[in-house]
Design an enzyme around this catalytic site. Structure first.
Site, PDB file in Angstrom:
ATOM      1  N   ASN A 195      52.981  59.330  22.934  1.00 36.07           N
ATOM      2  CA  ASN A 195      53.945  58.340  22.431  1.00 36.07           C
ATOM      3  C   ASN A 195      53.823  57.005  23.165  1.00 36.07           C
ATOM      4  O   ASN A 195      53.725  55.947  22.541  1.00 36.07           O
ATOM      5  CB  ASN A 195      55.375  58.854  22.558  1.00 36.07           C
ATOM      6  CG  ASN A 195      56.387  57.870  21.986  1.00 36.07           C
ATOM      7  OD1 ASN A 195      56.550  57.762  20.780  1.00 36.07           O
ATOM      8  ND2 ASN A 195      57.070  57.131  22.854  1.00 36.07           N
TER       9      ASN A 195
ATOM     10  N   TYR B 291      55.679  59.298  33.418  1.00 40.34           N
ATOM     11  CA  TYR B 291      56.365  58.186  32.750  1.00 40.34           C
ATOM     12  C   TYR B 291      55.896  56.845  33.312  1.00 40.34           C
ATOM     13  O   TYR B 291      55.462  55.953  32.582  1.00 40.34           O
ATOM     14  CB  TYR B 291      57.878  58.323  32.895  1.00 40.34           C
ATOM     15  CG  TYR B 291      58.617  57.045  32.562  1.00 40.34           C
ATOM     16  CD1 TYR B 291      58.584  56.519  31.269  1.00 40.34           C
ATOM     17  CD2 TYR B 291      59.339  56.348  33.533  1.00 40.34           C
ATOM     18  CE1 TYR B 291      59.238  55.330  30.954  1.00 40.34           C
ATOM     19  CE2 TYR B 291      60.001  55.175  33.230  1.00 40.34           C
ATOM     20  CZ  TYR B 291      59.951  54.670  31.947  1.00 40.34           C
ATOM     21  OH  TYR B 291      60.585  53.497  31.641  1.00 40.34           O
TER      22      TYR B 291
END
Length: 331
Positions: free
Chosen positions: A92, A141
């Site tokens: 993503n 992340y």
């Protein structure tokens, strides 16, 4: 300017959409509503329920809406989840973003504003953080955000893409007029969790670590109002006229606030006691993270309007007290 806001129904994206309109621009929103809320975007703003990975659909929107610039807020941002499910974050946050950039270049759209994070710095050796410090993320992340930053630099050099990457600290608060606010599921941000604990909506707040080398033993973080963040993104537009421009900015108040100070501010603003429990530190939590944002202030003329934790909490409380169930259903 016609501005495509990717992730424009999310927390920061929706606030930026409102700021764009107020500044005289024309926002267009793409959001698949996995985490965003349709109600967070005004009905008169063009809205597309589209997955970022659908390059054909995104390309058509870029052309049909005559987009001049793209703002990107469509990342997954749960640090713990990124550790347990890194592929979700790479596909993503990196793969889909690269697809977006490929379509932009193919359609001749070469201005890009990217939502990055202070997590790219990892655990820094000194404070406050400045943009030139080493970047060593300690979780997937942060790494995905750094990967995109590096790709942007390469595209600026190879294809003349002009971009700005904003490294956020702790986004907080709600729109000053109370129209929209923060509604995450799951919720991990300290201020809404403290408000919910104070109102009995959630169990007592968990404080992770009370033995840090800080004045009161709890972590220090830099809370910056979501509308202040949004204004910086718009202020950079005029800096992106020259092809190949590559800009990086920290966005924070520069004032560290401890977990206990946030709890006290929520109690003061709401008039309610915030129940909490104390526990051990979480792995990977630095004792302190706060920004030196002088570069954004000097180059963009950026000024923080909400300069105290109480002023930020007041806007959050206004939203949460008027919307105890948040936005309700996503679609």
């Amino acid at each position: 300017m016609n501005v495509l806001v990717v992730g424009g129904a999310g927390y920061i994206g929706s606030h930026c959409v409102r700021q764009l309109t107020a500044a005289g621009h024309r926002p267009v929103v793409i959001d698949n509503l996995v985490f965003g809320h349709r109600r967070a975007v005004a009905p008169d703003v063009p809205f597309y329920d589209v997955n970022l990975g659908d390059e054909s659909a995104v390309g058509k929107i870029l052309v049909d809406e005559k987009i001049d610039l793209v703002m990107h807020f469509a990342a997954y941002a749960y640090v713990g989840e990124s550790v347990h499910d890194p592929l979700k974050y790479y596909f993503n946050n990196v793969v889909a973003t690269l697809g977006l950039l490929r379509v932009m270049l193919a359609k001749g759209v070469k201005k890009f504003v990217f939502s990055s994070t202070c997590a790219t710095y990892g655990i820094p050796e000194k404070m406050p953080l400045v943009e030139t410090m080493p970047q060593s993320p300690i979780n997937p992340y942060g790494q995905t955000k750094l990967d995109v930053e590096n790709a942007l630099k390469a595209l600026a050099l190879a294809h003349g893409l002009s971009f700005s990457a904003f490294r956020y600290f702790n986004a907080a608060g709600a729109a000053e007029d109370g129209a929209i606010g923060e509604d995450h599921d799951p919720e991990t941000h300290l201020i809404p969790l403290a408000i919910d604990a104070a109102t009995g909506k959630r169990p007592p707040l968990q404080v992770f670590g009370i033995d840090y080398p800080t004045p009161d033993g709890t972590c220090l973080r830099d809370y910056v109002h979501v509308d202040d963040l949004s204004r910086a993104h718009i202020a950079v537009f005029e800096k992106l006229e020259k092809p190949g421009t590559a800009l990086f900015y920290n966005l924070g108040t520069g004032t560290p606030t401890s977990v206990r100070e946030v709890i006290n501010a929520v109690g003061k603003v709401t008039g309610k006691k915030v129940p909490y429990t104390e526990g051990p530190r979480r792995a990977g939590d630095p004792p302190a993270l706060y920004a030196d944002s002088s570069k954004a202030k000097n180059e963009l003329g950026w000024k923080v309007k909400f300069d105290t934790i109480e002023s930020i909490v007041e806007t959050a409380w206004r939203w949460h007290s008027a919307n105890p169930d948040g936005f309700g259903k996503r679609k």
